[in-house]
Scaffold this motif. Structure first.
Motif, PDB file in Angstrom:
ATOM      1  N   PHE A   1       0.807  -1.214   0.000  1.00  9.10           N
ATOM      2  CA  PHE A   1       0.000   0.000   0.000  1.00  9.10           C
ATOM      3  C   PHE A   1       0.843   1.268   0.000  1.00  9.10           C
ATOM      4  O   PHE A   1       0.345   2.346  -0.307  1.00  9.10           O
ATOM      5  N   ALA A   2       2.117   1.131   0.360  1.00  9.34           N
ATOM      6  CA  ALA A   2       2.986   2.305   0.388  1.00  9.34           C
ATOM      7  C   ALA A   2       3.252   2.845  -1.008  1.00  9.34           C
ATOM      8  O   ALA A   2       3.616   4.003  -1.166  1.00  9.34           O
ATOM      9  N   GLY A   3       3.089   2.039  -2.009  1.00 10.25           N
ATOM     10  CA  GLY A   3       3.340   2.481  -3.379  1.00 10.25           C
ATOM     11  C   GLY A   3       4.821   2.616  -3.682  1.00 10.25           C
ATOM     12  O   GLY A   3       5.269   3.665  -4.133  1.00 10.25           O
ATOM     13  N   PRO A   4       5.607   1.566  -3.427  1.00 10.65           N
ATOM     14  CA  PRO A   4       7.055   1.675  -3.598  1.00 10.65           C
ATOM     15  C   PRO A   4       7.496   1.919  -5.040  1.00 10.65           C
ATOM     16  O   PRO A   4       8.594   2.403  -5.271  1.00 10.65           O
ATOM     17  N   ALA A   5       6.637   1.630  -6.023  1.00 12.55           N
ATOM     18  CA  ALA A   5       7.034   1.819  -7.422  1.00 12.55           C
ATOM     19  C   ALA A   5       7.196   3.292  -7.765  1.00 12.55           C
ATOM     20  O   ALA A   5       7.989   3.647  -8.632  1.00 12.55           O
ATOM     21  N   SER A   6       6.461   4.155  -7.058  1.00 12.32           N
ATOM     22  CA  SER A   6       6.548   5.576  -7.369  1.00 12.32           C
ATOM     23  C   SER A   6       7.827   6.218  -6.838  1.00 12.32           C
ATOM     24  O   SER A   6       8.345   7.151  -7.445  1.00 12.32           O
ATOM     25  N   HIS A   7       8.340   5.728  -5.721  1.00 10.74           N
ATOM     26  CA  HIS A   7       9.568   6.265  -5.116  1.00 10.74           C
ATOM     27  C   HIS A   7      10.380   5.105  -4.535  1.00 10.74           C
ATOM     28  O   HIS A   7      10.469   4.953  -3.321  1.00 10.74           O
ATOM     29  N   PRO A   8      10.983   4.276  -5.380  1.00 16.52           N
ATOM     30  CA  PRO A   8      11.636   3.065  -4.869  1.00 16.52           C
ATOM     31  C   PRO A   8      12.797   3.327  -3.914  1.00 16.52           C
ATOM     32  O   PRO A   8      12.957   2.616  -2.934  1.00 16.52           O
ATOM     33  N   ALA A   9      13.612   4.325  -4.180  1.00 19.31           N
ATOM     34  CA  ALA A   9      14.757   4.592  -3.308  1.00 19.31           C
ATOM     35  C   ALA A   9      14.293   5.059  -1.932  1.00 19.31           C
ATOM     36  O   ALA A   9      14.810   4.601  -0.901  1.00 19.31           O
ATOM     37  N   TRP A  10      13.321   5.965  -1.895  1.00 15.38           N
ATOM     38  CA  TRP A  10      12.796   6.436  -0.617  1.00 15.38           C
ATOM     39  C   TRP A  10      12.109   5.306   0.144  1.00 15.38           C
ATOM     40  O   TRP A  10      12.228   5.204   1.371  1.00 15.38           O
ATOM     41  N   SER A  11      11.404   4.471  -0.573  1.00 17.36           N
ATOM     42  CA  SER A  11      10.705   3.354   0.051  1.00 17.36           C
ATOM     43  C   SER A  11      11.701   2.377   0.675  1.00 17.36           C
ATOM     44  O   SER A  11      11.553   1.979   1.826  1.00 17.36           O
ATOM     45  N   PHE A  12      12.717   1.991  -0.088  1.00 19.33           N
ATOM     46  CA  PHE A  12      13.720   1.060   0.430  1.00 19.33           C
ATOM     47  C   PHE A  12      14.453   1.660   1.626  1.00 19.33           C
ATOM     48  O   PHE A  12      14.682   0.985   2.633  1.00 19.33           O
ATOM     49  N   GLY A  13      14.813   2.934   1.520  1.00 15.82           N
ATOM     50  CA  GLY A  13      15.507   3.591   2.627  1.00 15.82           C
ATOM     51  C   GLY A  13      14.672   3.635   3.888  1.00 15.82           C
ATOM     52  O   GLY A  13      15.174   3.402   4.992  1.00 15.82           O
ATOM     53  N   ALA A  14      13.373   3.927   3.751  1.00 16.17           N
ATOM     54  CA  ALA A  14      12.498   3.993   4.917  1.00 16.17           C
ATOM     55  C   ALA A  14      12.300   2.610   5.547  1.00 16.17           C
ATOM     56  O   ALA A  14      12.274   2.479   6.774  1.00 16.17           O
ATOM     57  N   ILE A  15      12.186   1.585   4.713  1.00 17.85           N
ATOM     58  CA  ILE A  15      12.076   0.220   5.243  1.00 17.85           C
ATOM     59  C   ILE A  15      13.347  -0.146   6.012  1.00 17.85           C
ATOM     60  O   ILE A  15      13.278  -0.691   7.117  1.00 17.85           O
ATOM     61  N   ALA A  16      14.500   0.186   5.441  1.00 12.55           N
ATOM     62  CA  ALA A  16      15.773  -0.120   6.100  1.00 12.55           C
ATOM     63  C   ALA A  16      15.884   0.606   7.437  1.00 12.55           C
ATOM     64  O   ALA A  16      16.336   0.023   8.431  1.00 12.55           O
ATOM     65  N   VAL A  17      15.472   1.861   7.487  1.00 18.18           N
ATOM     66  CA  VAL A  17      15.514   2.611   8.746  1.00 18.18           C
ATOM     67  C   VAL A  17      14.540   2.011   9.757  1.00 18.18           C
ATOM     68  O   VAL A  17      14.870   1.892  10.941  1.00 18.18           O
ATOM     69  N   GLY A  18      13.360   1.617   9.325  1.00 16.13           N
ATOM     70  CA  GLY A  18      12.389   0.997  10.228  1.00 16.13           C
ATOM     71  C   GLY A  18      12.909  -0.293  10.846  1.00 16.13           C
ATOM     72  O   GLY A  18      12.779  -0.522  12.042  1.00 16.13           O
ATOM     73  N   VAL A  19      13.530  -1.141  10.017  1.00 18.48           N
ATOM     74  CA  VAL A  19      14.109  -2.393  10.525  1.00 18.48           C
ATOM     75  C   VAL A  19      15.249  -2.088  11.493  1.00 18.48           C
ATOM     76  O   VAL A  19      15.377  -2.727  12.542  1.00 18.48           O
ATOM     77  N   LEU A  20      16.081  -1.100  11.159  1.00 15.86           N
ATOM     78  CA  LEU A  20      17.183  -0.726  12.048  1.00 15.86           C
ATOM     79  C   LEU A  20      16.659  -0.224  13.388  1.00 15.86           C
ATOM     80  O   LEU A  20      17.167  -0.616  14.452  1.00 15.86           O
ATOM     81  N   LEU A  21      15.635   0.625  13.366  1.00 15.54           N
ATOM     82  CA  LEU A  21      15.099   1.165  14.615  1.00 15.54           C
ATOM     83  C   LEU A  21      14.532   0.074  15.515  1.00 15.54           C
ATOM     84  O   LEU A  21      14.811   0.050  16.720  1.00 15.54           O
ATOM     85  N   ILE A  22      13.745  -0.832  14.967  1.00 22.62           N
ATOM     86  CA  ILE A  22      13.174  -1.891  15.802  1.00 22.62           C
ATOM     87  C   ILE A  22      14.270  -2.874  16.234  1.00 22.62           C
ATOM     88  O   ILE A  22      14.223  -3.425  17.334  1.00 22.62           O
ATOM     89  N   GLY A  23      15.273  -3.065  15.393  1.00 23.56           N
ATOM     90  CA  GLY A  23      16.397  -3.913  15.781  1.00 23.56           C
ATOM     91  C   GLY A  23      17.182  -3.319  16.942  1.00 23.56           C
ATOM     92  O   GLY A  23      17.570  -4.029  17.877  1.00 23.56           O
ATOM     93  N   LEU A  24      17.409  -2.021  16.904  1.00 23.11           N
ATOM     94  CA  LEU A  24      18.091  -1.360  18.023  1.00 23.11           C
ATOM     95  C   LEU A  24      17.259  -1.424  19.287  1.00 23.11           C
ATOM     96  O   LEU A  24      17.790  -1.586  20.389  1.00 23.11           O
ATOM     97  N   PHE A  25      15.953  -1.318  19.137  1.00 22.44           N
ATOM     98  CA  PHE A  25      15.069  -1.441  20.298  1.00 22.44           C
ATOM     99  C   PHE A  25      15.173  -2.837  20.913  1.00 22.44           C
ATOM    100  O   PHE A  25      15.302  -2.979  22.129  1.00 22.44           O
ATOM    101  N   HIS A  26      15.137  -3.871  20.067  1.00 17.07           N
ATOM    102  CA  HIS A  26      15.237  -5.244  20.581  1.00 17.07           C
ATOM    103  C   HIS A  26      16.620  -5.516  21.162  1.00 17.07           C
ATOM    104  O   HIS A  26      16.749  -6.242  22.149  1.00 17.07           O
ATOM    105  N   ALA A  27      17.660  -4.971  20.561  1.00 23.51           N
ATOM    106  CA  ALA A  27      19.020  -5.187  21.057  1.00 23.51           C
ATOM    107  C   ALA A  27      19.276  -4.408  22.337  1.00 23.51           C
ATOM    108  O   ALA A  27      20.118  -4.791  23.145  1.00 23.51           O
ATOM    109  N   GLY A  28      18.567  -3.305  22.518  1.00 22.21           N
ATOM    110  CA  GLY A  28      18.724  -2.484  23.711  1.00 22.21           C
ATOM    111  C   GLY A  28      17.788  -2.942  24.805  1.00 22.21           C
ATOM    112  O   GLY A  28      17.788  -4.105  25.212  1.00 22.21           O
TER     113      GLY A  28
END
Length: 99
Positions: free
Chosen positions: A59-86
């Motif tokens: 639903f995010a529509g990654p085809a319209s802005h693929p670089a921004w979409s991938f970057g935001a997904i990567a940041v989201g995974v990093l944030l929750i990973g840091l939360f779990h690691a902390g």
């Protein structure tokens, strides 16, 4: 563009949070979960979270802005990973504690 970034960030957080639950379920290990700490509830919760992350990502529509979409997904995974690691959702474990 902003809805793509925000939904992609949410998809990353949801998917990153689902991954430990899914893996603990596959390896038949207990892990804190709202629906029960056993392997089966964790597997179901992890699978559900991964499916939900995929739906949100679609639903995010990654085809319209693929670089921004991938970057935001990567940041989201990093944030929750840091939360779990902390501190994690259930506090920091004592040194030497086994899981």
């Amino acid at each position: 563009m902003w809805h793509t970034v925000l939904l992609s960030l949410l998809a990353g957080v949801v998917g990153g949070n689902a991954l430990p639950h899914f893996l603990r379920g596959l390896t038949r290990r207990r892990y804190p979960n709202l629906t029960g700490n056993g392997p089966v509830p964790n597997l179901i919760a992890g699978w559900s979270g991964l499916v939900l992350a995929g739906v949100i990502g679609a639903f995010a529509g990654p085809a319209s802005h693929p670089a921004w979409s991938f970057g935001a997904i990567a940041v989201g995974v990093l944030l929750i990973g840091l939360f779990h690691a902390g501190p994690g959702a259930f506090g920091r474990r004592e040194p030497g504690a086994t899981s």
